[in-house]
Design a protein around this motif. Sequence first.
Motif, mmCIF file in Angstrom:
data_model
loop_
_atom_site.group_PDB
_atom_site.id
_atom_site.type_symbol
_atom_site.label_atom_id
_atom_site.label_comp_id
_atom_site.label_asym_id
_atom_site.label_seq_id
_atom_site.Cartn_x
_atom_site.Cartn_y
_atom_site.Cartn_z
ATOM 1 N N UNK A 169 0.942 -1.172 0.008
ATOM 2 C CA UNK A 169 -0.006 0.133 0.072
ATOM 3 C C UNK A 169 0.883 1.077 -0.197
ATOM 4 N N UNK A 170 0.350 2.235 -0.744
ATOM 5 C CA UNK A 170 1.234 3.585 -0.480
ATOM 6 C C UNK A 170 -0.124 4.848 -0.867
ATOM 7 N N UNK A 171 0.435 6.024 -0.323
ATOM 8 C CA UNK A 171 -0.338 7.044 -0.692
ATOM 9 C C UNK A 171 -0.132 7.783 -2.102
ATOM 10 N N UNK A 172 -1.191 8.336 -2.506
ATOM 11 C CA UNK A 172 -1.009 9.302 -3.735
ATOM 12 C C UNK A 172 0.089 10.061 -3.816
ATOM 13 N N UNK A 173 0.695 10.596 -4.700
ATOM 14 C CA UNK A 173 1.592 11.451 -4.774
ATOM 15 C C UNK A 173 1.887 12.242 -6.072
ATOM 16 N N UNK A 174 2.315 13.412 -6.131
ATOM 17 C CA UNK A 174 2.631 14.154 -7.362
ATOM 18 C C UNK A 174 3.821 13.901 -7.951
ATOM 19 N N UNK A 175 3.978 14.009 -9.032
ATOM 20 C CA UNK A 175 5.319 13.851 -9.713
ATOM 21 C C UNK A 175 5.776 15.081 -10.091
ATOM 22 N N UNK A 176 7.054 15.393 -9.803
ATOM 23 C CA UNK A 176 7.258 16.923 -10.013
ATOM 24 C C UNK A 176 7.249 17.476 -11.377
ATOM 25 N N UNK A 177 7.167 18.642 -11.442
ATOM 26 C CA UNK A 177 7.183 19.370 -12.687
ATOM 27 C C UNK A 177 7.585 20.797 -12.543
ATOM 28 N N UNK A 178 8.260 21.479 -13.625
ATOM 29 C CA UNK A 178 8.910 22.710 -13.594
ATOM 30 C C UNK A 178 7.875 23.870 -13.656
ATOM 31 N N UNK A 179 6.354 23.283 -13.533
ATOM 32 C CA UNK A 179 5.181 24.455 -13.446
ATOM 33 C C UNK A 179 5.014 24.436 -11.727
ATOM 34 N N UNK A 180 5.458 23.425 -10.999
ATOM 35 C CA UNK A 180 5.038 23.548 -9.681
ATOM 36 C C UNK A 180 6.004 24.788 -8.873
ATOM 37 N N UNK A 181 5.240 25.142 -7.848
ATOM 38 C CA UNK A 181 5.978 26.251 -6.971
ATOM 39 C C UNK A 181 7.176 25.484 -6.411
ATOM 40 N N UNK A 182 8.282 26.262 -6.143
ATOM 41 C CA UNK A 182 9.392 25.846 -5.192
ATOM 42 C C UNK A 182 9.079 25.619 -3.912
ATOM 43 N N UNK A 183 9.305 24.474 -3.474
ATOM 44 C CA UNK A 183 8.853 23.842 -2.093
ATOM 45 C C UNK A 183 10.239 24.333 -1.170
ATOM 46 N N UNK A 184 11.521 24.123 -1.515
ATOM 47 C CA UNK A 184 12.689 24.260 -0.616
ATOM 48 C C UNK A 184 13.752 24.066 -1.638
ATOM 49 N N UNK A 185 14.850 24.896 -1.083
ATOM 50 C CA UNK A 185 16.299 24.714 -1.568
ATOM 51 C C UNK A 185 17.112 23.580 -0.928
ATOM 52 N N UNK A 186 16.348 23.188 0.168
ATOM 53 C CA UNK A 186 17.105 22.175 1.222
ATOM 54 C C UNK A 186 16.167 20.888 1.321
ATOM 55 N N UNK A 187 16.981 19.595 1.240
ATOM 56 C CA UNK A 187 16.466 18.222 1.391
ATOM 57 C C UNK A 187 17.461 17.366 0.930
ATOM 58 N N UNK A 188 16.730 16.046 1.304
ATOM 59 C CA UNK A 188 17.518 15.110 1.211
ATOM 60 C C UNK A 188 16.866 13.973 0.029
ATOM 61 N N UNK A 189 17.586 13.261 -0.699
ATOM 62 C CA UNK A 189 16.783 12.348 -1.693
ATOM 63 C C UNK A 189 17.939 11.181 -1.966
ATOM 64 N N UNK A 190 17.328 10.170 -2.165
ATOM 65 C CA UNK A 190 18.141 8.869 -2.356
ATOM 66 C C UNK A 190 18.710 8.728 -4.022
ATOM 67 N N UNK A 191 17.997 9.893 -4.597
ATOM 68 C CA UNK A 191 18.825 9.711 -6.098
ATOM 69 C C UNK A 191 20.298 9.999 -6.321
ATOM 70 N N UNK A 192 20.766 9.189 -6.950
ATOM 71 C CA UNK A 192 22.112 9.095 -7.279
ATOM 72 C C UNK A 192 23.009 8.559 -6.251
ATOM 73 N N UNK A 193 22.293 8.026 -5.026
ATOM 74 C CA UNK A 193 23.060 7.119 -4.041
ATOM 75 C C UNK A 193 22.493 5.714 -4.134
ATOM 76 N N UNK A 194 21.010 5.723 -4.125
ATOM 77 C CA UNK A 194 20.517 4.519 -4.178
ATOM 78 C C UNK A 194 19.649 4.006 -5.478
ATOM 79 N N UNK A 195 19.835 5.228 -6.374
ATOM 80 C CA UNK A 195 18.934 4.874 -7.668
ATOM 81 C C UNK A 195 19.461 5.837 -8.668
ATOM 82 N N UNK A 196 19.247 5.586 -9.805
ATOM 83 C CA UNK A 196 19.593 6.112 -11.235
ATOM 84 C C UNK A 196 18.562 5.852 -12.297
ATOM 85 N N UNK A 197 18.343 6.525 -13.194
ATOM 86 C CA UNK A 197 17.289 6.190 -14.237
ATOM 87 C C UNK A 197 17.959 6.339 -15.636
#
Length: 298
Positions: free
Chosen positions: A197-225
């Motif tokens: 199970x998981x909750x719905x979430x929004x895929x990021x878009x350049x049209x979205x408002x800026x949320x923050x300039x700070x944060x953590x992500x597993x991209x490029x450490x645990x995954x790449x596409x």
Amino acid sequence: MRFLKTYIEISNICNLQCTFCPVVERDKKILSTDQFRKILKEVLPHTEQICLHLMGEPLAHPDFEEILQICNEEKAVVHLTTNGTFLSKFGFDVFFNATCIRQINFSLHSFKDNFPDKDIRPYLYDILQFSKEALIQRPELYINYRLWNLPSVTGDKVENQSIIDNITEFFQVSINERVDARLNKSKNLIGRIYFHFDTKFEWPSFGDPIRSEHGFCHALSQQIGIHADGTVVPCCFDKEAGIPLGNVLEQSFEEVLGSERLQKIRNGFLQHKLVEDLCQRCTYISRFDKKLRVIPSI
């Protein structure tokens, strides 16, 4: 540099359009088997698992069986995510003989999105028969029944009960279906078969408002596409290659990993800085906010 998962999009074409997945605006592309083999050989030394999608339905690839054969030959560990609608066009042995496949995720939330007025039982029957046979033929195979459509706001309702009832009745087991995806995402059904199970979430878009300039992500450490045209992206949410890091059909994967842009993004995540505009607009990244810590000034 080594990743837990590398997403290789063998095709960005899907036979369904679900609320979970946004529309793909890129040109339609399919990796040839020769292109896939080249990419796989270069990627395998840098990853533990291969996921045969980023967008698109992998079973719709015209040479899907050959793709699995290549994965077998190269001893890849494969995670397969599918809506399951093409399952019946293949014999079950195609999957059971592909010892490279460690896990199959069936996106069950896709059916009602596309066929709200149809009886779901024939669709589920193929998946359940496959799963029942897998318990005998491939008991080590993990199977997830994904219901990634739970509301993010408590009180909203999503009707999954009929799906859960049909599945538990088929296996003649019972579970507590009241699952809060924020606390318990996985529920064992039988053997190595799980509800997920998981909750719905929004895929990021350049049209979205800026949320923050700070944060953590597993991209490029645990995954790449890697997209079907060879474009390398930081994560599985960059569906339109908004952050292109290179192209593995034009250069080696090693060269891409050494690119200045990739290193800058990766180091930024490690310092909890979001250096890319798209990352600053991503709301999914908020799930990792608990990992944030104060970075001392230098």
